[in-house]
Design a protein around this motif. Sequence first.
Motif, mmCIF file in Angstrom:
data_model
loop_
_atom_site.group_PDB
_atom_site.id
_atom_site.type_symbol
_atom_site.label_atom_id
_atom_site.label_comp_id
_atom_site.label_asym_id
_atom_site.label_seq_id
_atom_site.Cartn_x
_atom_site.Cartn_y
_atom_site.Cartn_z
ATOM 1 N N PHE A 29 4.153 5.669 -5.688
ATOM 2 C CA PHE A 29 4.063 5.761 -7.143
ATOM 3 C C PHE A 29 2.890 6.634 -7.568
ATOM 4 C CE2 PHE A 29 6.657 1.802 -7.101
ATOM 5 C CZ PHE A 29 7.678 2.258 -7.909
ATOM 6 N N SER A 30 1.803 6.630 -6.805
ATOM 7 C CA SER A 30 0.661 7.460 -7.146
ATOM 8 C C SER A 30 1.011 8.947 -7.055
ATOM 9 C CB SER A 30 -0.510 7.136 -6.216
ATOM 10 O OG SER A 30 -1.602 7.984 -6.479
ATOM 11 N N GLU A 31 1.687 9.342 -5.995
ATOM 12 C CA GLU A 31 2.071 10.748 -5.836
ATOM 13 C C GLU A 31 3.089 11.163 -6.898
ATOM 14 O OE1 GLU A 31 3.983 13.764 -2.471
ATOM 15 O OE2 GLU A 31 3.655 11.641 -2.019
ATOM 16 N N ILE A 32 4.079 10.309 -7.142
ATOM 17 C CA ILE A 32 5.083 10.630 -8.156
ATOM 18 C C ILE A 32 4.444 10.698 -9.542
ATOM 19 C CG2 ILE A 32 7.162 9.759 -9.302
ATOM 20 C CD1 ILE A 32 8.014 8.634 -6.581
ATOM 21 N N LYS A 33 3.493 9.763 -9.809
ATOM 22 C CA LYS A 33 2.810 9.771 -11.106
ATOM 23 C C LYS A 33 2.038 11.065 -11.291
ATOM 24 C CE LYS A 33 -1.082 7.782 -11.673
ATOM 25 N NZ LYS A 33 -2.185 6.805 -11.745
ATOM 26 N N ASN A 34 1.335 11.526 -10.252
ATOM 27 C CA ASN A 34 0.558 12.771 -10.350
ATOM 28 C C ASN A 34 1.477 13.968 -10.589
ATOM 29 O OD1 ASN A 34 -1.844 11.383 -9.901
ATOM 30 N ND2 ASN A 34 -1.772 11.702 -7.685
ATOM 31 N N ARG A 35 2.612 13.985 -9.900
ATOM 32 C CA ARG A 35 3.544 15.097 -10.096
ATOM 33 C C ARG A 35 4.157 15.086 -11.499
ATOM 34 N NH1 ARG A 35 5.551 18.041 -5.822
ATOM 35 N NH2 ARG A 35 4.673 17.556 -3.786
ATOM 36 N N THR A 43 13.932 12.107 -2.648
ATOM 37 C CA THR A 43 13.419 12.694 -1.407
ATOM 38 C C THR A 43 11.964 12.321 -1.187
ATOM 39 O OG1 THR A 43 14.943 14.558 -1.680
ATOM 40 C CG2 THR A 43 13.119 14.849 -0.132
ATOM 41 N N LEU A 44 11.173 12.334 -2.258
ATOM 42 C CA LEU A 44 9.762 11.948 -2.150
ATOM 43 C C LEU A 44 9.624 10.500 -1.705
ATOM 44 C CD1 LEU A 44 8.155 13.662 -5.283
ATOM 45 C CD2 LEU A 44 7.626 14.143 -2.893
ATOM 46 N N TYR A 46 3.394 21.674 -7.359
ATOM 47 C CA TYR A 46 2.654 20.447 -7.667
ATOM 48 C C TYR A 46 3.405 19.492 -8.592
ATOM 49 C CZ TYR A 46 -1.229 23.245 -5.888
ATOM 50 O OH TYR A 46 -2.029 24.027 -5.093
ATOM 51 N N GLY A 47 4.507 19.937 -9.170
ATOM 52 C CA GLY A 47 5.257 19.083 -10.087
ATOM 53 C C GLY A 47 6.558 18.613 -9.478
ATOM 54 N N LEU A 48 7.601 18.598 -10.283
ATOM 55 C CA LEU A 48 8.931 18.156 -9.848
ATOM 56 C C LEU A 48 9.957 19.220 -10.189
ATOM 57 C CD1 LEU A 48 8.885 14.424 -10.999
ATOM 58 C CD2 LEU A 48 8.836 15.232 -8.641
ATOM 59 N N GLY A 49 10.907 19.434 -9.276
ATOM 60 C CA GLY A 49 11.984 20.369 -9.522
ATOM 61 C C GLY A 49 11.574 21.812 -9.327
ATOM 62 N N LYS A 79 0.832 -1.207 0.000
ATOM 63 C CA LYS A 79 0.000 0.000 0.000
ATOM 64 C C LYS A 79 0.868 1.258 0.000
ATOM 65 C CE LYS A 79 -3.880 2.118 2.440
ATOM 66 N NZ LYS A 79 -4.774 2.048 3.611
ATOM 67 N N ASN A 80 1.938 1.239 0.790
ATOM 68 C CA ASN A 80 2.837 2.394 0.832
ATOM 69 C C ASN A 80 3.545 2.600 -0.500
ATOM 70 O OD1 ASN A 80 2.252 2.929 3.535
ATOM 71 N ND2 ASN A 80 3.803 1.471 4.265
ATOM 72 N N ILE A 81 3.964 1.497 -1.124
ATOM 73 C CA ILE A 81 4.628 1.592 -2.426
ATOM 74 C C ILE A 81 3.677 2.169 -3.472
ATOM 75 C CG2 ILE A 81 5.619 0.243 -4.313
ATOM 76 C CD1 ILE A 81 6.757 -1.642 -2.171
#
Length: 445
Positions: A16-22, A425-426, A181-184, A10-12
């Motif tokens: 991936f869900s948060e990284i995918k959204n970003r 970091t995420l 909301y994105g990356l970098g 569930k944590n994994i």
Amino acid sequence: MDKKLNLNFKNISMNFSEIKNRLLFLIFALIIFRLGSFIPVPGIDTASLSKLLRNQQGTIVEMLNMFSGGSLNRASIFSLGIMPYISSSIMIQLLTFIYPTWKDLKKEGEAGREKINQYTKYLTVFLSIIQAVGISLSLPNMPDMKVLIFKLDLCFYLTTIVSLVTGTIFLMWIGDLITEYGLGNGISVIIFAGIMANLPIAVFHTLEALRLNNLNILLLIFTVILIFLIIYFVVFIEKSQRKIIIHYSNRQQNNRMHFSQNIAHLPLKINMSGVIPAIFASSVILFPTTIASWIKENNHSSLYLLNFICDNLQPGTFLYIFLYTISIIFFCFFYTNLAFDSRETSDNLKRSGAFIQGIRPGEHTSNYIRKIMFRLTFINSIYIVFICLIPELIHFLTHVPFYFGGTSLLIVVVVIIDLITQLQTLMVSRQYKSSFRRANLNLKK
């Protein structure tokens, strides 16, 4: 055991869900940026402007066009790009270094940073207006004005100014959204996207020259290998640090004094100034060439000074390389002193009960850190000069166009490193949060 496995999966999936959204938001924002770079300012013939700007190679116009992803070449609403924001950020940093009241804002934490960010945006709008007015007034003075501008009137000036200023404000807003909301860093990512947008065209021209036998395949292979070696070298320097050993002692806990010593490190990056010295040096050297070429073309002047500037301040000439090198070294030391205050670092160490072995706290620690920063900055200046001048050397020796070099290569590599660091970091932060939740659940049970 099954519950633990379910929690881990569930944590994994949440990671991936948060990284995918970003990532999706980042891609969506960059698509908007690229679409906007093809929307022209009303009243300008983009084909005629593109022909005129082909004669501006080796000037500041070429550099601005590269950073904006070709928007200036297409008379886009994003022609100013994000450069007004970068200029205003550097000016605000200078003010925080000069004036004590502005310097105190940096020490106020989040509230102070918000105020500084707000002042930076106000100054960005002001600089954008000045640049937009300058561009709108200079367009009618260009050759073939009747072909370039459909109808020259007050409406044209107002439309051009509003379009360019609005485009810069929109890019600044998109950059803030990418950061949140994105990356970098959003501003760096926009510049990165503008540079990378020109890469397919450069690759196409290189392959076309190879097909027409205007380029030796062995030289091309050598250049590609050299590019990878230079990228590896840039990554190595950008990740390199000088770690100063810090000792903590005499900590008081529960009204008792503990005399145990803890050792930590004060990391000092080699490249503390980033890509700012390269950008500033390019702007300072290319600005006189741009002004001289405009005066020479518009007034058909043949003054010796104008001819000397146009002939000897072009990329590849000895005078250009010499002044460019001196400017990079100067801005490396200047901006590093702005970004890092050895006195403030020494005071923070003293307040936290930390010290450097064999160095007295206070002024002696500040001088010790300043000496180390001087050596690191000297190494950094040589490194940036090498990266910025390597395209000129390769082009002179092999006559192969070296697209990734200098400022563009530094920006691309630094942005990619920042993206990878934020992704790591995420992942780590989500794992810590999930471990903390599991610990709380076990305590409640």
